[in-house]
Scaffold this motif. Structure first.
Motif, short mmCIF file in Angstrom:
data_model
loop_
_atom_site.label_atom_id
_atom_site.label_comp_id
_atom_site.label_asym_id
_atom_site.label_seq_id
_atom_site.Cartn_x
_atom_site.Cartn_y
_atom_site.Cartn_z
N ALA A 4 0.86 -1.18 0.00
CA ALA A 4 0.00 0.00 0.00
C ALA A 4 0.89 1.23 0.00
O ALA A 4 1.84 1.32 0.78
CB ALA A 4 -0.90 0.02 1.23
N ILE A 5 0.59 2.13 -0.89
CA ILE A 5 1.31 3.41 -0.97
C ILE A 5 0.34 4.50 -0.53
O ILE A 5 -0.71 4.69 -1.14
CB ILE A 5 1.81 3.70 -2.39
N TYR A 6 0.70 5.18 0.54
CA TYR A 6 -0.07 6.33 1.01
C TYR A 6 0.71 7.57 0.59
O TYR A 6 1.90 7.70 0.91
CB TYR A 6 -0.22 6.32 2.52
N CYS A 7 0.06 8.50 -0.11
CA CYS A 7 0.75 9.71 -0.54
C CYS A 7 -0.26 10.80 -0.85
O CYS A 7 -1.46 10.56 -0.87
CB CYS A 7 1.64 9.44 -1.75
N GLY A 8 0.26 11.98 -1.10
CA GLY A 8 -0.57 13.15 -1.28
C GLY A 8 -1.41 13.16 -2.54
O GLY A 8 -1.00 12.66 -3.59
N SER A 9 -2.58 13.77 -2.43
CA SER A 9 -3.40 14.06 -3.60
C SER A 9 -3.01 15.42 -4.17
O SER A 9 -3.66 15.94 -5.07
CB SER A 9 -4.89 14.02 -3.25
N SER A 10 -1.94 15.98 -3.61
CA SER A 10 -1.31 17.20 -4.11
C SER A 10 0.10 16.84 -4.55
O SER A 10 0.60 15.76 -4.25
CB SER A 10 -1.25 18.27 -3.01
N PHE A 11 0.75 17.78 -5.23
CA PHE A 11 2.11 17.53 -5.72
C PHE A 11 3.18 17.97 -4.74
O PHE A 11 4.31 17.54 -4.82
CB PHE A 11 2.34 18.25 -7.06
N GLY A 12 2.84 18.86 -3.80
CA GLY A 12 3.85 19.45 -2.93
C GLY A 12 4.53 20.60 -3.64
O GLY A 12 4.30 20.83 -4.84
#
Length: 187
Positions: A4-12
């Motif tokens: 599972a990869i958890y990461c932003g729905s934004s780019f930063g």
């Protein structure tokens, strides 16, 4: 193995996050690992999922009906579960996955990774939890966790069990070798 990869729905605000998302996708392909993620096409989630698909990784998305109705799901996915709530989304992602990696992200990413970390501590599973510490993103959080341990709110072994690196290859190798600590009430 499904990660599972958890990461932003934004780019930063730094393009390094997008570049490293692409590296993660390529590393998953290289190691023949499947990916589970939140099903979105937005931000880092979109980058990593599309790059993973392009590199032959089997990608499973899990998204809520509400988010799906906003047309932010990745239409390139062959496997996309649609659930009613964020709680259902997190539970399904946890059950589908053999390990978890948190990349930079916001509250949703934090909530997802902390829930699976807590479940490790409680003995609900023995799956590895990792922080991909790109650009030192998680440095202060990790300092805080050790401070919490020092203050006696959880044992240091539950911080030490976390896989932390700014190198995705190192994270994958540590996931493969991972041995979970005993749960909180196990001897």
């Amino acid at each position: 193995m499904k990660i599972a990869i958890y990461c932003g729905s934004s780019f930063g605000n730094n393009e390094i996050y997008s570049k490293r998302a692409i590296e993660v996708a390529k590393a998953l392909a290289k190691h023949k690992l499947d990916m589970v993620y939140g099903g979105s096409v937005s931000g880092l989630m979109g980058i990593i999922s599309n790059e993973a698909l392009k590199n032959g990784v089997k990608v499973t998305g899990v998204i809520t009906h509400t988010l799906e109705s906003k047309e932010i799901s990745n239409k390139n996915l062959k496997e996309l579960y649609k659930v009613n709530t964020i709680r259902e989304r997190k539970a399904l992602m946890e059950s589908l996955s053999d390990s978890f990696i948190a990349m930079p992200g916001g509250y949703g990413t934090f909530e997802e990774i902390f829930e699976v970390i807590s479940n490790t501590q409680m003995g609900e599973h023995k799956k590895p939890c990792a922080f991909y510490n790109i650009n030192g993103y998680y440095d202060k959080l990790l300092q805080f966790l050790y401070s919490c341990s020092k203050e006696g709110f959880f044992h240091k072994k539950y911080v030490d069990m976390l896989i932390v690196s700014n190198n995705i290859e190192e994270i994958i190798e540590k996931i493969k070798q991972y041995k979970a600590p005993n749960a909180k009430w196990e001897s």
